[in-house]
Scaffold this active site. Structure first.
Site, PDB file in Angstrom:
ATOM      1  N   HIS A   1       0.813  -1.254  -0.057  1.00  0.00           N
ATOM      2  CA  HIS A   1      -0.026  -0.075  -0.061  1.00  0.00           C
ATOM      3  C   HIS A   1       0.994   1.519   0.062  1.00  0.00           C
ATOM      4  CE1 HIS A   1      -3.092  -2.912   1.223  1.00  0.00           C
ATOM      5  NE2 HIS A   1      -3.746  -2.031   0.708  1.00  0.00           N
TER       6      HIS A   1
ATOM      7  N   HIS B   1       0.986   1.580  -5.594  1.00  0.00           N
ATOM      8  CA  HIS B   1      -0.455   1.059  -5.790  1.00  0.00           C
ATOM      9  C   HIS B   1      -1.243   1.978  -6.016  1.00  0.00           C
ATOM     10  CE1 HIS B   1      -3.893  -0.915  -4.472  1.00  0.00           C
ATOM     11  NE2 HIS B   1      -4.182  -0.319  -3.505  1.00  0.00           N
TER      12      HIS B   1
ATOM     13  N   HIS C   1      -6.837   6.991  -2.746  1.00  0.00           N
ATOM     14  CA  HIS C   1      -7.653   6.196  -2.081  1.00  0.00           C
ATOM     15  C   HIS C   1      -7.233   5.640  -0.899  1.00  0.00           C
ATOM     16  CE1 HIS C   1      -5.994   3.045  -3.971  1.00  0.00           C
ATOM     17  NE2 HIS C   1      -6.627   1.970  -3.254  1.00  0.00           N
TER      18      HIS C   1
HETATM   19  N1  LIG Z   1      -3.573 -10.302  -5.018  1.00  0.00           N
HETATM   20  C1  LIG Z   1      -4.101 -10.259  -3.867  1.00  0.00           C
HETATM   21  N2  LIG Z   1      -3.992 -11.391  -3.290  1.00  0.00           N
HETATM   22  C2  LIG Z   1      -4.548 -11.190  -1.977  1.00  0.00           C
HETATM   23  N3  LIG Z   1      -5.260 -10.444  -1.383  1.00  0.00           N
HETATM   24  C3  LIG Z   1      -5.720  -9.136  -2.284  1.00  0.00           C
HETATM   25  C4  LIG Z   1      -4.780  -8.977  -3.468  1.00  0.00           C
HETATM   26  N4  LIG Z   1      -5.028  -7.773  -3.783  1.00  0.00           N
HETATM   27  C5  LIG Z   1      -5.943  -7.180  -3.002  1.00  0.00           C
HETATM   28  N5  LIG Z   1      -5.982  -7.909  -2.077  1.00  0.00           N
HETATM   29  C6  LIG Z   1      -6.777  -7.609  -0.702  1.00  0.00           C
HETATM   30  O1  LIG Z   1      -7.975  -6.765  -1.146  1.00  0.00           O
HETATM   31  C7  LIG Z   1      -8.079  -5.649  -0.683  1.00  0.00           C
HETATM   32  C8  LIG Z   1      -8.620  -4.595  -0.747  1.00  0.00           C
HETATM   33  O2  LIG Z   1      -8.580  -3.269  -0.059  1.00  0.00           O
HETATM   34  P1  LIG Z   1      -7.232  -2.934   0.525  1.00  0.00           P
HETATM   35  O3  LIG Z   1      -6.191  -2.441  -0.441  1.00  0.00           O
HETATM   36  O4  LIG Z   1      -6.996  -2.251   1.689  1.00  0.00           O
HETATM   37  O5  LIG Z   1      -6.439  -4.529   1.009  1.00  0.00           O
HETATM   38  C9  LIG Z   1      -6.409  -5.495  -0.047  1.00  0.00           C
HETATM   39  C10 LIG Z   1      -5.974  -6.636   0.207  1.00  0.00           C
HETATM   40  O6  LIG Z   1      -6.400  -6.872   1.445  1.00  0.00           O
END
Ligand SMILES: Nc1ncnc2c1ncn2[C@@H]1O[C@@H]2COP(=O)(O)O[C@H]2[C@H]1O
Length: 552
Positions: free
Chosen positions: A267, A271, A304
């Site tokens: 994050h 991203h 975001h």
């Molecule tokens: N490739 C991935 N593999 C596993 N979890 C994912 C992946 N991409 C996104 N996520 C999950 O999806 C969530 C979307 O919200 P967040 O970005 O807070 O955190 C992200 C991760 O927890």
């Protein structure tokens, strides 16, 4: 690595003052003299865009600026930091302050440095730390706060300070920041594009790059991410007929970059750019020709996850101040929106009117914050409402789906679009999120084992030492060696996926879990409603097949 800045200081005088406090200097890897605050901030921004591994990120250590002859208002400087480089651990001290201040600095600086060296302790600090009344009192009486925690990033600080500082400053951009020529900073570091040293090179190159679903933000340097983001947003602003001077747009991008933790595995600003690029491509298909909405949703995308601590909502716990503040609902997403809103209010306020008025022509002052398109789009990324969005896609016919719902689908889809990228790109994101999940697990484990250490109380030094964390794989909790490995072995082209999976064999199972539990359903229903998005589900299927082949 930490820096001691001498701002408009006589070096002999500094040496004299610090001669009684040898331990202070030992805490800094380099000393840099700058002539004024403008140069200081220019230096900070310049350091942030150094190529990875970037030793000078201002997050894995505490830096300090000693202010020389002039009279400075430390509170104003702290507020500049909190508005424009909020994730930086940067302390301000006046050279002519009383000896008692230097004694305090000497006592707290070593501890500050230790606190931000451990990834897990640092993440906990970001999420949970608040300043109690005694900290605040100290700060009011004596602007060079002797509370060591005051100088380290915390989410609560980011929220309250940026908000307060913006109100006090009436949302204007101070000249120390406004006078920085950001295009010059970018061209100073033009290693990759030396043939185009002036201005902002190659709009066409970046727009073409962003126009492709094979795009990988992970292959770009911070400088390139900023330039690419600039070209995309300036193109979208032009199409939406909304003006922003070039330097202000660059300030927006530099501020956003400095509001994300560069040192997070997943994050981070990469991203943010990745999600904005996906958002733009989805907008072109789902909202063709709607330039104002496209600009707004792309902005929501780049903002975001501002200040994301690399954890998740469940790790906040009900008693945490941030949880209480946001009534235990979408804590992170509400935080991201609030912080982005403060930045936009200062740097590009006309966008907020657009955000409030685009859907039904109402004026900004007639609209509550909850009706703001940017806010709705950011809140849609909270995965706890995933099932609701899937339900809407199942229950409604295409003509029943509202524009607001399409906006939410776009940002939500873009946020998890890494699983819909071609395998090589998708696998790198999978690797990074796997590492972040490991950090979360470590944080949870260490919280349980050392509960008394994870409160807001300052940690005793001895206990800090003890908490240098060795994770389940025996890897040291060491940011720089991780960065080196990332650069040298993992992200290097040509990408060796099999070598990565040998070292991290848990990735395929993790990807299958995420795809089967969340992504497949959502993208399958989305592309059933919008057949032009079929490429998303085709890519997921291809990736899924590969991950399955790796678990047999
Ligand atoms: N490739 C991935 N593999 C596993 N979890 C994912 C992946 N991409 C996104 N996520 C999950 O999806 C969530 C979307 O919200 P967040 O970005 O807070 O955190 C992200 C991760 O927890």
């Amino acid at each position: 690595m930490s820096t001691l800045f001498l701002v408009d200081c006589d070096e002999k005088e500094v040496a004299k003052v610090l001669s009684g406090f040898e331990s202070i200097k030992e805490n800094f890897e380099r000393v840099i003299s700058v002539i004024n605050l403008h140069d200081l901030f220019q230096h900070l921004y310049q350091d942030r865009i150094q190529t990875f591994p970037n030793n000078w990120n201002y997050e894995t250590s505490v830096s300090m600026a000693i202010l020389g002859s002039q009279t400075y208002d430390i509170r104003q400087l702290v507020s500049l930091r909190d508005r424009f480089v909020p994730t930086f651990n940067l302390r301000f001290v006046t050279l002519n302050g009383p000896v008692s201040h230097w004694e305090q600095v000497s006592k707290s600086i070593t501890k500050e440095q230790k606190l931000c060296k451990s990834r897990i302790i640092r993440m906990n600090h970001w999420m949970n730390h608040h300043h109690d009344e005694s900290d605040i009192k100290v700060h009011e009486d004596c602007p060079e706060s002797d509370s060591c925690e005051y100088n380290l990033y915390t989410m609560l600080n980011h929220l309250t300070n940026a908000h307060r500082a913006n109100n006090e400053a009436n949302n204007t951009i101070p000249s120390i920041i406004n006078d920085i020529e950001f295009a010059k900073i970018l061209s100073n570091y033009d290693h990759e594009l030396e043939s185009l040293p002036h201005g902002l090179p190659d709009k066409e190159y970046y727009i073409n790059l962003f126009n492709d679903w094979n795009f990988s933000a992970l292959n770009l340097t911070t400088r390139q991410l900023i330039i690419g983001g600039f070209h995309l947003l300036s193109t979208l602003a032009e199409q939406a007929n909304i003006e922003i001077p070039e330097n202000d747009l660059l300030l927006l991008l530099f501020t956003l970059e400095a509001s994300y933790h560069q040192i997070n595995r997943f994050h981070n600003f990469k991203h943010a750019i990745d999600v904005m690029q996906a958002t733009w491509n989805l907008c072109k298909i789902l909202l063709p020709g709607n330039h104002e909405l496209t600009l707004l949703i792309c902005l929501a995308a780049i903002g975001h996850d501002i200040g994301h601590p690399g954890t998740n909502n469940s790790l906040f716990g009900d008693e945490c101040d941030l949880s209480k503040l946001f009534k235990k609902t979408s804590v992170l997403e509400n935080f991201h929106f609030q912080m982005f809103n403060e930045i936009i209010k200062t740097i590009w306020p006309s966008v907020l009117e657009l955000s409030a008025g685009t859907l039904d022509g109402r004026k900004h002052h007639e609209i509550s914050e909850d009706d703001c398109i940017i806010k709705k789009a950011i809140l849609a990324t909270d995965m706890s409402f995933h099932a609701n969005y899937v339900q809407v896609l199942s229950d409604k016919t295409r003509s029943e789906i509202t524009t607001m719902e399409i906006i939410s689908f776009i940002l939500k889809a873009a946020d998890i679009s890494n699983v819909t990228r071609p395998l090589d790109v998708s696998a790198k994101w999978a690797f990074l999120i796997t590492l972040e999940f490991k950090d979360c697990a470590n944080l949870q484990t260490y919280k349980e084992a050392h509960e008394h250490l994870f409160s807001c109380e300052p940690l005793p030094l001895g206990e800090l030492e003890e908490l240098r964390i060795i994770d389940g794989n025996g890897d040291k909790d060491d940011d720089m060696s991780f960065e080196m490995e990332l650069n040298d072995n993992i992200m290097k082209e040509p990408f060796q996926l099999s070598a990565l999976l040998e070292k991290y064999p848990m990735i395929p199972k993790g990807q299958l879990f995420f795809i089967n539990t969340f992504a497949f359903q959502f993208f399958n229903k989305l592309s059933a409603q919008f057949p032009d998005l079929k490429f998303l589900i085709d890519n997921i299927n291809a990736n899924k097949e590969y991950w399955l082949s790796q678990t047999e």
